[in-house]
Design an enzyme around this catalytic site. Structure first.
Site, PDB file in Angstrom:
ATOM      1  N   PRO A 311     -33.077   3.049  14.780  1.00  0.00           N
ATOM      2  CA  PRO A 311     -33.058   3.864  15.996  1.00  0.00           C
ATOM      3  C   PRO A 311     -32.120   3.305  17.054  1.00  0.00           C
ATOM      4  O   PRO A 311     -31.877   2.097  17.125  1.00  0.00           O
ATOM      5  CB  PRO A 311     -34.508   3.769  16.478  1.00  0.00           C
ATOM      6  CG  PRO A 311     -34.935   2.394  16.044  1.00  0.00           C
ATOM      7  CD  PRO A 311     -34.254   2.163  14.720  1.00  0.00           C
ATOM      8  N   HIS A 335     -32.416  -3.587  13.241  1.00  0.00           N
ATOM      9  CA  HIS A 335     -33.578  -2.694  13.355  1.00  0.00           C
ATOM     10  C   HIS A 335     -33.378  -1.663  14.453  1.00  0.00           C
ATOM     11  O   HIS A 335     -34.231  -0.824  14.690  1.00  0.00           O
ATOM     12  CB  HIS A 335     -34.849  -3.496  13.613  1.00  0.00           C
ATOM     13  CG  HIS A 335     -35.079  -3.909  15.044  1.00  0.00           C
ATOM     14  ND1 HIS A 335     -34.115  -4.519  15.801  1.00  0.00           N
ATOM     15  CD2 HIS A 335     -36.175  -3.801  15.842  1.00  0.00           C
ATOM     16  CE1 HIS A 335     -34.600  -4.769  17.011  1.00  0.00           C
ATOM     17  NE2 HIS A 335     -35.838  -4.347  17.066  1.00  0.00           N
TER      18      HIS A 335
END
Length: 410
Positions: A311, A335
């Protein structure tokens, strides 16, 4: 990628950034601490979203021989992402009006009413196969009496979002399709486990006259010790709980999306391509011919062909990716985008009004009860996700690029 190997390091530090100037001083110091641990396997990895954490950098990856480090997993054990795509075009629903504003506004409002946010929890216990199984296997946990109450308490938090950088987003992919992405973890359960076992590890390390300085905040537990085995049991419980927590929220969000879109369009909503992955955990894996405990703190496993979610920040872009299985990273990627401002730094640098205007200009619907801290998680507080993706082309292949349409924050 470049390598740090100098008088400050016992093992090399491999950094997936352009040069050392792109790493903050505190993060670099923590990387040096990791590189001096006597049980490191091969080298330390820093992903392109790396920034300082507690003890170990966020976006840090190490493989350790025969030990596990609670603070190298972190307080939100099993934190990660869940994603699903739909067959609905955003353009077909964007202009639809309901009694609660646009259809997207209505769905965001319903999500806020259905999913407990921030410090909220359910008033009644929720179904949890993970916690039910734990109660049947209490012999794994009863040696840590101070933690056992967390199992019963967990029934009230499964299916809740939390605060900070956790979110529920409605997104549009590059082909115009509506997608759903959720970021959350193990809630209070994971934090309590980390704090308890970090304290235990510190006490044991002092008793053993450990060569790892206490100031590193990297106290360790041998995996064959009783305490090490206990931590692994509790860590796995928190990971399973976090996975289930995301599944429960996704089910709730999908139900809202399906009911409302079908009500106002008459079409049928279908969900496909679901992914659920962790980015705070440790696991026993084989790398370069040895079985080692790979710690990923703010880092995502991406074996060859493995799908994962990376994201960005709200109002920015996110990616679904396919792993390339890069052995140098221990099959890992970033991440997320990674912070370039601390939460307090972002609050000082950007006003609530600036953030709200930015989201409005992009057409992003924000669901958040208290807006006074919204700058903590604004897109300006994070690195450019596309620059991060450029630095990890040897780790992953982008499969979908997604833009925020609506976001719920705690």
């Amino acid at each position: 990628m470049f390598v740090l190997f100098n008088e400050n390091t016992r093992y090399p530090v491999k950094v997936w950034l352009e040069d050392e100037s792109r790493i903050e001083e505190n993060c670099l110091e923590q990387a040096y601490h990791l590189s001096n641990l006597p049980f490191i396997h091969k080298w330390v990895c820093l992903m392109p979203d790396t920034h300082a954490g507690k003890g170990m950098p966020i976006g840090g990856v190490i493989a350790a021989k025969d030990v596990i480090i609670p603070n190298a997993v972190g307080v939100d054990i099993g934190c990660g992402m869940v994603f699903t795509a739909t067959n609905v075009k955003v353009a077909d629903i964007r202009e639809i009006q309901t009694g609660n504003g646009s259809l997207i506004q209505s769905m965001i409002g319903s999500i806020m009413r259905s999913v407990p946010l921030g410090t909220e929890r359910y008033k009644k216990p929720q179904d949890s196969q993970v916690l039910d199984r734990a109660k049947k296997e209490m012999e794994k946990y009863e040696g840590n009496a101070e933690l056992v109450h967390l199992i019963d308490e967990g029934y009230y938090q499964v299916g809740t979002l939390g605060g900070g950088n956790h979110f529920i987003e409605l997104q549009e992919d590059e082909n115009g399709y509506l997608c759903i992405m959720i970021h959350s973890g193990s809630r209070h359960l994971g934090k309590a486990i980390c704090d308890y076992f970090h304290k235990t590890a510190r006490e044991l390390n002092r008793k053993w006259y450990s060569a790892v300085p206490d100031g590193y905040h990297l106290a360790f537990l041998p995996v064959q010790s009783g305490e090490g085995k206990q931590y692994i049991n509790w860590m796995q419980l928190a990971m399973d709980y976090a996975f289930e927590n995301r599944e429960h929220m996704l089910q709730a969000v999908c139900k809202i999306v399906k009911e409302q879109i079908e009500k106002y369009t008459g079409g049928t909503v279908e969900f496909t391509d679901q992914i659920n992955c962790h980015h705070n955990y440790a696991s026993l894996e084989n790398h370069y011919g040895e079985n080692v405990w790979v710690h990923r703190k703010g880092a995502t496993r991406v074996r060859e062909g493995e799908m994962a979610v990376i994201p960005g920040a709200m109002g920015s872009y996110s990616y679904v990716v396919e792993g390339k299985g890069n052995p140098e990273t221990f099959y890992t990627s970033s991440h997320g985008a990674g912070r370039c401002y601390s939460r307090s730094g972002a609050m000082a640098a950007f006003t609530t009004e600036e953030v709200m205007v930015d989201l409005k200009e992009q057409g992003v619907i924000l669901g958040k009860r208290k807006k006074n801290d919204v700058a903590e998680e604004c897109r300006f507080a994070y690195k450019d996700i596309d620059e991060v993706m450029e630095q990890q082309k040897d780790m992953v292949t982008p499969v979908r690029k997604l833009k925020t349409v609506g976001v719920v924050k705690g």
